[in-house]
Design an enzyme around this catalytic site. Structure first.
Site, PDB file in Angstrom:
ATOM      1  N   LYS A  12      -4.827   2.176   8.465  1.00 50.12           N
ATOM      2  CA  LYS A  12      -5.082   1.704   6.736  1.00 50.12           C
ATOM      3  C   LYS A  12      -5.328   0.110   6.781  1.00 50.12           C
ATOM      4  CE  LYS A  12      -5.303   1.823   2.374  1.00 50.12           C
ATOM      5  NZ  LYS A  12      -4.256   2.522   1.569  1.00 50.12           N
ATOM      6  N   LYS A  31      -1.016  -7.657  -1.179  1.00 50.11           N
ATOM      7  CA  LYS A  31       0.213  -6.904  -0.081  1.00 50.11           C
ATOM      8  C   LYS A  31      -0.537  -6.417   1.294  1.00 50.11           C
ATOM      9  CE  LYS A  31       1.234  -3.050  -0.747  1.00 50.11           C
ATOM     10  NZ  LYS A  31       0.992  -1.715  -0.278  1.00 50.11           N
TER      11      LYS A  31
END
Length: 300
Positions: free
Chosen positions: A176, A244
Site C-alpha cells: 500500500k 500520513k
C-alpha cells in the site's frame, strides 16, 4: 468460511471508505454490526440495514469476523490492542481483517499479539478510493498467513475486484505504501501537465483526453481529469490522509535501506498542500499547489 447469512461480521470505522464497504457486505447478505465514533456514520449504516453497537467491545463479542477501517496506526493500536479493544473481547478463532492504511510494523505487532490470543489476523489495505468502495471493486493487498487469507477471501470478494495475497504480516501495508507513492506522483504529474497546457494556451481538457488514450493513460486520468480541470476537489481521499501515507512510505524506505528521491519530492508537495490549507480536500488538489508555484493561482 460459512455461508454469508450465518457469518456475523463486525465493522469498525464507517467513514468515507468503511461506510460503503459495510453496506456492500449487507447487500451480500451478511449480518453486520458496526461501530463508529461519528453518530452520523452510524445512522447511515443503520439506514442501510446494519446493526449499531455502542462500543468496540460489543462489536468483537458479537462477531466471527471483525473488519477495521481506521485513519492511522494509533487508532488501530487503540481499537485492536488497547483496553476494551477487539483482542480483549474476541471469540476464539476470530478472523480480524484490518483494512486501514497504517505502518507495516503496526500490522506485524497486531498479527503477533492476535496469534498469541488465538485470533487470526490479516492486514488488507485497499486502493480505489470512495468510488471503488461504493462499487465493490477495490484493489486489496493482503498480508498474513496463506490459510487465513483463504478463509477471508469470500468476504474480501464482496469488497474488491483485485485481491492478492502479497506476503506475511505487514506485507500488505508495504504494498500500500508503494501504491500511495505512485498515486501521489501521478497526481503531481497530471497537475503539472494541466499547468503546462493552460499556460501554453492549449485546452487542458482536450489535451488530457488525448493523454488518457495513449501510453500516459492511467486510472487517475480516467477518473479525475475532468474534475481537476474544473477545479473540483471534494474529497474522495483527503490530502491529510495522503500526507500520513507518504510518511509511511518514507519510513518504509528508510527501514528497507533504499533511496526514493521522487517519493521524497511528492511527499513535500503533499506537505505543502496541507500547509496551504488544503488538507481536507481531495489529493487532486495538488493542482493548486503546482499553480501556486508557477504564480498561476486560479480563481476556480
Amino acid at each position: 468460511m460459512t455461508e454469508p447469512a450465518s457469518t456475523p461480521i463486525g465493522f469498525i470505522g464507517l467513514g468515507i471508505m468503511g461506510g460503503p464497504m459495510a453496506a456492500n457486505l449487507l447487500k451480500a447478505g451478511y449480518p453486520v454490526v458496526g461501530y463508529d465514533v461519528v453518530p452520523a456514520a452510524l445512522e447511515k449504516f443503520t439506514a442501510a440495514g446494519g446493526k449499531a453497537a455502542d462500543s468496540v467491545a460489543a462489536v468483537a463479542a458479537e462477531s466471527d469476523v471483525v473488519i477495521t477501517m481506521l485513519p492511522d496506526s494509533p487508532f488501530v493500536e487503540e481499537v485492536v490492542l488497547g483496553s476494551g479493544g477487539v483482542l480483549e473481547h474476541a471469540k476464539p478463532g476470530l478472523l480480524l481483517i484490518d483494512m486501514s492504511t497504517i505502518r507495516p510494523d503496526t500490522s506485524v505487532a497486531v498479527g503477533t499479539e492476535a496469534a498469541s490470543r488465538g485470533v487470526r489476523a490479516l492486514d488488507a489495505p485497499v486502493s480505489g478510493g470512495e468510488k471503488g468502495a461504493i462499487d465493490g471493486v477495490l484493489s486489496i493487498m493482503v498480508g498474513g498467513e496463506e490459510e487465513v487469507f483463504a478463509a477471508a477471501l469470500p468476504v474480501l470478494e464482496v469488497l474488491g475486484k483485485t485481491i492478492v495475497h502479497v506476503g506475511p504480516a505487514g506485507a500488505g501495508q508495504t504494498v500500500k505504501a508503494a501504491n500511495q507513492l505512485v498515486v501521489g506522483g501521478t497526481y503531481a504529474l497530471v497537475a503539472e501537465a494541466i499547468v503546462l497546457l493552460e499556460a501554453s494556451g492549449v485546452d487542458a481538457g482536450r489535451g488530457l483526453d488525448v493523454l488518457a488514450g495513449g501510453l500516459a493513460g492511467s486510472r487517475i486520468l480516467e477518473l479525475k481529469r475532468e474534475s481537476m480541470v474544473a477545479r473540483q476537489f471534494a474529497p474522495g481521499f483527503r490530502i491529510d490522509l495522503h500526507h500520513k501515507d507518504m510518511g509511511i512510505a518514507i519510513a518504509a524506505a528508510r527501514e528497507a535501506g533504499v533511496a526514493l528521491p521522487m517519493t521524497g519530492l511528492v511527499a513535500q508537495l503533499i506537505a505543502s498542500a496541507r500547509a496551504q490549507g488544503y488538507g481536507s480536500l481531495d489529493h487532486s488538489v495538488l493542482l493548486k499547489v503546482l499553480e501556486n508555484l508557477s504564480g498561476r493561482a486560479s480563481t476556480a
